[in-house]
Enzyme design. Structure first.
Site, PDB file in Angstrom:
ATOM      1  N   ASP A 153       0.798  -1.234   0.000  1.00 16.15           N
ATOM      2  CA  ASP A 153       0.000   0.000   0.000  1.00 16.15           C
ATOM      3  C   ASP A 153       0.831   1.284   0.000  1.00 16.15           C
ATOM      4  O   ASP A 153       1.869   1.381   0.651  1.00 16.15           O
ATOM      5  CB  ASP A 153      -0.943   0.059   1.200  1.00 16.15           C
ATOM      6  CG  ASP A 153      -1.824   1.298   1.129  1.00 16.15           C
ATOM      7  OD1 ASP A 153      -2.457   1.510   0.087  1.00 16.15           O
ATOM      8  OD2 ASP A 153      -1.823   2.079   2.096  1.00 16.15           O
ATOM      9  N   ASP A 305      -8.195   4.276   5.955  1.00 18.38           N
ATOM     10  CA  ASP A 305      -6.931   4.731   5.358  1.00 18.38           C
ATOM     11  C   ASP A 305      -6.384   5.924   6.151  1.00 18.38           C
ATOM     12  O   ASP A 305      -5.916   6.908   5.572  1.00 18.38           O
ATOM     13  CB  ASP A 305      -7.112   5.090   3.875  1.00 18.38           C
ATOM     14  CG  ASP A 305      -5.772   5.242   3.148  1.00 18.38           C
ATOM     15  OD1 ASP A 305      -4.723   5.031   3.774  1.00 18.38           O
ATOM     16  OD2 ASP A 305      -5.796   5.580   1.950  1.00 18.38           O
TER      17      ASP A 305
HETATM   18  O1  DOR Z   1      -3.247   8.941   0.378  1.00 18.29           O
HETATM   19  C1  DOR Z   1      -2.566   7.973   0.711  1.00 18.29           C
HETATM   20  N1  DOR Z   1      -1.696   8.033   1.729  1.00 18.29           N
HETATM   21  N2  DOR Z   1      -2.699   6.845   0.022  1.00 18.29           N
HETATM   22  C2  DOR Z   1      -1.903   5.783   0.247  1.00 18.29           C
HETATM   23  O2  DOR Z   1      -2.080   4.774  -0.380  1.00 18.29           O
HETATM   24  C3  DOR Z   1      -0.776   5.875   1.191  1.00 18.29           C
HETATM   25  C4  DOR Z   1      -1.073   6.858   2.229  1.00 18.29           C
HETATM   26  C5  DOR Z   1       0.117   7.214   3.080  1.00 18.29           C
HETATM   27  O3  DOR Z   1       0.883   6.330   3.449  1.00 18.29           O
HETATM   28  O4  DOR Z   1       0.263   8.387   3.417  1.00 18.29           O
HETATM   29 ZN    ZN Z   2      -3.392   3.030  -0.488  1.00 19.65          ZN
END
Ligand code: DOR
Ligand code: ZN
Length: 422
Positions: A153, A305
Site C-alpha cells: 500500500d 486509510d
Molecule cells: O493517500 C494515501 N496516503 N494513500 C496511500 O495509499 C498511502 C497513504 C500514506 O501512506 O500516506
Molecule cells: Zn493506499
C-alpha cells in the site's frame, strides 16, 4: 473476575441478526450473556440508555508510521485515536521505515501494541521485499510473525506475474492480498483528472489508472482462486468491475474510505493539501456510485486509510503528501450517510465490524456469547468538533478539522477493559 454490565442500549449485531434493547454481561475479557434485563450485583454498570451498542469496529487500513516516522503518528497515538473512533482492531500498513517485510518488524509492532493494550494492532506485511515490486516477500515467515494480510500500500504491485504468484500463495496460506490499485505510469499527478486538475493546472491521476489494476486483480483472483482485497475503491466503473467478478464467484472483497463517500474533488478548492489523497477525491457520479453500492453487497468494508502527515508536509495541493486522517471521523461520516438513507445502521455495523473481521479471519466483529468483549457504544445525535482538544492523532490533516460532526463514540471496550470514555 471483573464484570461489566452494559444496560439498556440498542444492541446491533448483524452476526446474530440482533437488533433491540438488550443488556450485555461481560466477564473478564469475554461476552458472557446478551439478554433482556440481566441482574448481576457484582458487575460495574455502564448505562447505555439511548445509545447504540455494537461490536467494536475493525479497520483494515491504517498508517501508524511506526517504526520510522513517529513524528506523524506512533502506535500509542494511533491506538488512542482508534479507540476514540470506536475501533478495537486495526490493521497497520507496511509502508513504514523499514517496511514490514521481515518478521522482526512485524513482531516489533505487535509487541509495542500489546504493551499499551488499547486496541489490537495487527500488521500487514509487504507483498514484495522493500515494497519495490520486484521480489515476493517471505509470506510464510510474515504470517508466522502475525501478519494478517499482504499489501505494498502506497504503491501498487505493477508486475502482473508477481501479483499472480502472490495470489496463488495467498490461496494456500488463507491470507488476503490487498492491493493499492493505481497504475503508476498513468497516475502521475496530484488530483483527479477533470475540472480541478484543469483549474489548478496540475497533472492528474485519472480513474482509469485505478480501474485497470482493479480489473487486472479481479481477473487474477478469478483464475488463481486467491483472495484479493481491493483497497480504497473510488470509481463508478470500479464498483461495476468488482460486482461483475463477485457475481462470477471470484474471491474478492473491497473497502471504501469514508472520505471518498463524503467529498468530491471540489473539496480541494476549500481544503487545499488537506484534501489530497491517493487515490484522489473524484467526481459526483463516482461518489454516488460508491454510496449506492454500500447496501447491495458490492462493498464489504469501510476502512479509514488513516494517513497522518505533519502540517509542514501538507500546505499547497501540489506540494502536499497524500493522505487524510480518519479514525475519529469515520463514524460521523457514515452516520451522515445513514441519515441520508444510503444505508441502515445494521449495514453500517456490518461494514465497520462484522465484515472486516471476516476478511482477515480474526475474532471480533460480533457480540456472540464467548467472543472477545470488544464493544463500541455511541450516541447518534451528539455533536462535537474535531480540534486540538478532542484529537488523539499526532496529526490533523483532514478537511473536517474544526468542523462540527454529529455522532460520537461514548465508550470503547476492548477485551473487557474500558479503553475510551467520552
Ligand atoms: O493517500 C494515501 N496516503 N494513500 C496511500 O495509499 C498511502 C497513504 C500514506 O501512506 O500516506
Ligand atoms: Zn493506499
Amino acid at each position: 473476575m471483573i464484570k461489566h454490565l452494559i444496560k439498556g442500549g440498542m444492541v446491533i449485531d448483524p452476526s446474530q441478526e440482533l437488533l433491540g434493547i438488550y443488556d450485555i454481561l461481560i466477564e473478564g475479557d469475554r461476552i458472557k450473556r446478551v439478554e433482556e434485563d440481566i441482574f448481576e450485583p457484582e458487575a460495574e454498570i455502564i448505562d447505555a440508555t439511548g445509545l447504540i451498542v455494537a461490536p467494536g469496529f475493525v479497520d483494515l487500513h491504517v498508517h501508524f508510521r511506526d517504526p520510522g516516522q513517529t513524528y506523524k503518528e506512533d502506535i500509542l497515538s494511533g491506538s488512542k485515536s482508534a479507540v476514540a473512533g470506536g475501533f478495537t482492531t486495526v490493521v497497520c500498513m507496511p509502508n513504514t521505515e523499514p517496511p514490514i517485510d521481515s518478521p522482526e518488524t512485524a513482531e516489533y509492532i505487535r509487541a509495542k501494541a500489546n504493551c499499551w493494550g488499547l486496541c489490537n494492532v495487527l500488521p500487514a506485511g509487504t507483498i514484495t521485499k522493500g515494497r519495490k515490486g520486484e521480489e515476493l516477500a517471505d509470506f510464510w515467515a510474515l504470517k508466522e510473525a502475525g501478519c494478517v494480510a499482504f499489501t505494498d500500500d502506497g504503491a501498487p504491485v505493477m508486475d502482473s506475474d508477481i501479483m499472480k504468484k502472490a495470489l496463488e500463495l495467498s490461496a494456500q496460506l488463507g491470507v488476503p492480498i490487498m492491493n493499492h490499485c493505481e497504475d503508476d505510469r498513468v497516475a502521475v499527478g496530484a488530483v483527479n483528472e477533470g475540472e480541478i486538475s484543469a483549474l489548478i493546472g496540475l497533472s492528474s491521476r485519472p480513474p482509469e489508472a485505478e480501474d485497470v489494476l482493479n480489473a487486472r486483480d479481479c481477473v487474477l483472483s478469478y483464475y488463481t482462486g486467491g483472495h484479493v482485497h481491493i483497497q480504497h475503491l473510488t470509481t463508478a466503473l470500479g464498483v461495476d468491475i468488482v460486482r461483475h467478478f463477485k457475481d462470477k464467484g471470484a474471491r474478492i472483497t473491497c473497502e471504501v474510505n469514508p472520505n471518498h463517500l463524503l467529498f468530491t474533488e471540489g473539496e480541494l478548492l476549500k481544503s487545499g493539501g488537506n484534501a489530497r489523497v491517493n487515490p484522489p477525491l473524484r467526481k459526483e457520479e463516482d461518489r454516488e456510485a460508491l454510496r449506492r453500492a454500500l447496501s447491495d453487497g458490492t462493498i464489504d468494508c469501510i476502512a479509514t486509510d488513516h494517513a497522518p502527515h505533519a502540517v509542514f508536509e501538507k500546505g499547497s495541493v501540489e506540494a502536499a503528501l497524500p493522505g487524510i486522517i480518519g479514525l475519529q471521523t469515520a463514524l460521523p461520516i457514515m452516520l451522515e450517510l445513514v441519515s441520508r438513507e444510503y444505508l441502515s445502521l445494521i449495514k453500517l455495523v456490518e461494514l465497520m465490524s462484522t465484515n472486516p473481521a471476516k476478511v482477515i479471519g480474526v475474532e471480533g466483529g460480533t457480540l456472540k456469547e464467548g467472543s472477545p468483549a470488544d464493544v463500541v457504544i455511541f450516541d447518534l445525535k451528539k455533536e462535537w468538533v474535531l480540534n486540538e482538544e478532542t484529537n488523539f492523532s499526532k496529526s490533523k490533516n483532514t478537511p473536517l478539522w474544526n468542523r462540527t460532526l454529529t455522532g460520537k463514540v461514548m465508550y470503547t471496550i476492548k477485551g473487557g477493559k474500558v479503553v475510551y470514555k467520552d
